[in-house]
Design a protein around this motif. Structure first.
Motif, short mmCIF file in Angstrom:
data_model
loop_
_atom_site.label_atom_id
_atom_site.label_comp_id
_atom_site.label_asym_id
_atom_site.label_seq_id
_atom_site.Cartn_x
_atom_site.Cartn_y
_atom_site.Cartn_z
N TYR A 67 41.04 19.66 -9.68
CA TYR A 67 41.51 18.66 -8.51
C TYR A 67 42.99 18.78 -8.27
O TYR A 67 43.46 18.83 -7.13
N PHE A 73 44.35 15.97 -3.52
CA PHE A 73 43.46 15.46 -4.31
C PHE A 73 44.23 14.73 -5.43
O PHE A 73 44.03 13.85 -5.93
N VAL A 132 37.59 18.13 1.34
CA VAL A 132 35.87 18.05 0.83
C VAL A 132 34.95 18.64 1.70
O VAL A 132 34.25 19.21 1.59
N HIS A 136 32.83 21.99 1.72
CA HIS A 136 31.71 22.17 1.88
C HIS A 136 31.18 23.16 3.11
O HIS A 136 30.11 23.67 3.19
N CYS A 148 31.86 25.44 -2.07
CA CYS A 148 31.05 24.84 -2.71
C CYS A 148 29.54 25.50 -2.96
O CYS A 148 28.84 25.03 -4.01
N CYS A 155 32.12 20.47 -6.40
CA CYS A 155 31.93 19.74 -5.20
C CYS A 155 31.29 18.59 -5.41
O CYS A 155 31.48 17.39 -4.61
N ILE A 158 33.79 15.78 -6.70
CA ILE A 158 34.78 15.31 -5.87
C ILE A 158 34.13 14.46 -4.39
O ILE A 158 34.56 13.47 -4.10
N SER A 159 32.85 14.88 -4.35
CA SER A 159 32.23 14.08 -3.21
C SER A 159 31.56 12.80 -3.63
O SER A 159 31.93 11.77 -2.96
#
Length: 187
Positions: A67, A73, A132, A136, A148, A155, A158-159
């Motif tokens: 992160y 982040f 994010v 993706h 991702c 991923c 973090i999502s």
């Protein structure tokens, strides 16, 4: 001798039902604060503990995603941490509003601070959501590749962290509205 009932306050309104509604709103405020605290704290912890390592040609060369590789982040973790600490420290004020449902100064203070925390949390969650999205989807025009496909676990975490943070945003908005309604009922 006649039993004492609720005191009449003009225009046929009594103080007992109004106090009960105010106390109910204060209890709802307390519950929403606890839920928002849990959401923001879980988001901060989830993001701060997110990392994934992928092997490259040999076991000695590895790619690692953490992160703190992205300042966005890091800001997200700090923002969620600050908001969760604020929500924890605001719980005694919320309890005070349950005990003394007619207190207005505490509600005004909470509205001001809730609004500031809403701005901070929204900024952190929105900035992280942009990153994010790029993780993706990528961006073909700028040659940013979607990572991702390689870093699935990273991923997903973090999502999920974003979901908890945006739940906190919604709960803070509800807290502000609830406090505003409670203040408007004190007229």
């Amino acid at each position: 001798m006649k039993a004492a009932g609720p005191v009449e306050l003009g225009e046929g309104k009594s103080s007992a039902p109004r106090a009960g509604v105010n106390r109910g709103m204060a209890i709802l405020d307390f519950i929403l604060r606890i839920l928002a605290f849990i959401g923001t704290l879980a988001s901060a912890i989830s993001m701060a503990t997110t990392n994934e390592t992928l092997p490259f040609f040999t076991q000695f060369i590895r790619f690692r995603a953490e992160y703190n590789d992205l300042p966005t982040f890091t800001f997200f973790v700090v923002a969620n941490g600050v908001v969760s600490a604020y929500l924890l420290f605001s719980l005694p004020f919320s309890i005070f509003n349950i005990v003394r449902s007619k207190a207005q100064n505490i509600r005004i203070l909470l509205i001001i601070l809730d609004t500031a925390m809403l701005g901070l949390l929204t900024a952190g969650a929105s900035a992280a959501a942009a990153i994010v999205y790029l993780a993706h989807r990528g961006n073909v025009r700028t040659n940013w590749f979607a990572i991702c496909q390689q870093y699935n676990s990273f991923c997903e975490r973090i999502s999920g962290s974003l979901i908890g943070s945006f739940i906190g945003v919604v709960l803070l908005m509800l807290l502000i509205l609830l406090s505003a309604v409670a203040l408007s009922r004190h007229k």
